[in-house]
Design an enzyme around this catalytic site. Structure first.
Site, PDB file in Angstrom:
ATOM      1  N   GLN A 138       0.814  -1.218   0.000  1.00 46.95           N
ATOM      2  CA  GLN A 138       0.000   0.000   0.000  1.00 46.95           C
ATOM      3  C   GLN A 138       0.844   1.262   0.000  1.00 46.95           C
ATOM      4  O   GLN A 138       0.654   2.161  -0.818  1.00 46.95           O
ATOM      5  CB  GLN A 138      -0.886   0.031   1.239  1.00 46.95           C
ATOM      6  CG  GLN A 138      -1.686  -1.219   1.461  1.00 46.95           C
ATOM      7  CD  GLN A 138      -2.580  -1.091   2.665  1.00 46.95           C
ATOM      8  OE1 GLN A 138      -3.632  -0.475   2.587  1.00 46.95           O
ATOM      9  NE2 GLN A 138      -2.159  -1.645   3.781  1.00 46.95           N
ATOM     10  N   TYR A 162       6.694  -9.640  15.181  1.00 50.01           N
ATOM     11  CA  TYR A 162       6.757  -8.652  14.107  1.00 50.01           C
ATOM     12  C   TYR A 162       7.335  -7.330  14.632  1.00 50.01           C
ATOM     13  O   TYR A 162       8.263  -6.756  14.050  1.00 50.01           O
ATOM     14  CB  TYR A 162       5.370  -8.435  13.497  1.00 50.01           C
ATOM     15  CG  TYR A 162       5.233  -7.160  12.707  1.00 50.01           C
ATOM     16  CD1 TYR A 162       5.878  -6.994  11.480  1.00 50.01           C
ATOM     17  CD2 TYR A 162       4.450  -6.099  13.186  1.00 50.01           C
ATOM     18  CE1 TYR A 162       5.758  -5.817  10.759  1.00 50.01           C
ATOM     19  CE2 TYR A 162       4.326  -4.931  12.471  1.00 50.01           C
ATOM     20  CZ  TYR A 162       4.985  -4.788  11.265  1.00 50.01           C
ATOM     21  OH  TYR A 162       4.858  -3.602  10.560  1.00 50.01           O
TER      22      TYR A 162
END
Length: 263
Positions: A16, A130
């Site tokens: 994105q 993450y």
């Protein structure tokens, strides 16, 4: 540097943010080179060295990352390779060719405790794998380079790639009531806006860590309600707790980032 001569390499072009960064740069006549994992495998040190030294960009904007938060808990090796090793190889080459370097980071480097917005100087304390790898990437950038930006963003949505807005729209097609977490708070950030800021920033030498999100804070359930309100969908949103929606990775409940510095 005159902007028409500034050559900028952008990783994560198929995502994105990377996509919008390239589009924004092109609209301002920059020489933009966007790469996805199929164009350049950033976990291959030799490939990165060859690519960057041949291209010789003036700046590297590193949007590419392993971002599957839940999968990262089980897929640790690949997540580490992309987010830490990949960043290291790009950093090494930026240092070699004396290119400016911008690393896109995340609200997930914080633990999400309390309800105050995190400032740039707050000590990161990731609660998931993450977030840990993204923080390791940040440290790599700071340790090896002098001309660097670290830009932390949150809750991104854009035209290219998957995001919360698209998920809600998809669910609304065959559900008239949706349960959405209501006790995680952050700032939904439109990649089109973030991209404009990133291109503004890369032209300067105001290096450092910045928090860059859109204005205001809301919960995921409030965000969902607004999405349905704007699109005219008759969908009831039931707000639930994080505990009622268990995920493989823990999410920070407080993803508020203070933008005082950038303002």
């Amino acid at each position: 540097m005159e902007n028409e001569t500034m050559k900028i390499l952008v990783t994560g072009y198929t995502g994105q943010l990377g996509y919008d960064v390239v589009q924004n740069g092109l609209s301002r006549d920059f020489d933009m080179i966007g790469v996805g994992s199929k164009d350049l495998n950033i976990t291959d040190e030799c490939a990165v060295e060859k690519y960057v030294r041949t291209l010789k960009p003036d700046a590297i904007i590193h949007c590419g990352a392993y971002t599957a938060v839940d999968k990262a808990e089980d897929d640790k090796e690949i997540c580490w390779k992309v987010n830490v090793e990949g960043t290291r190889y790009l950093v090494q080459e930026a240092q070699e060719i004396k290119a400016k370097f911008m690393y896109i980071s995340t609200d997930y480097i914080f633990d999400g405790l309390g309800d105050k917005p995190f400032v740039e100087t707050d000590l990161p304390h990731p609660i998931g794998y993450y977030g840990l790898t993204k923080y390791e990437g940040e440290k790599m950038v700071q340790a090896q380079l002098t001309e660097w930006f670290i830009v932390r963003i949150s809750w991104v949505f854009g035209i290219n790639g998957n995001n919360f807005v698209k998920t809600m729209m998809r669910l609304s097609e065959h559900q008239n009531e949706i349960k959405v977490v209501g006790d995680q708070v952050g700032s939904p950030t439109y990649t089109f806006d973030a991209a404009r800021l990133i291109i503004d920033m890369i032209q300067t030498d105001k290096y450092g860590i910045y928090h860059a999100t859109n204005e205001g804070f809301c919960s995921w359930s409030e965000f969902a309600k607004e999405i349905f309100h704007i699109t005219g969908k008759k969908v009831k949103v039931k707000s639930i707790s994080t505990e009622e929606y268990p995920t493989r990775a823990k999410r920070p409940k407080n993803s508020r980032l203070s933008k005082k510095k950038i303002i």
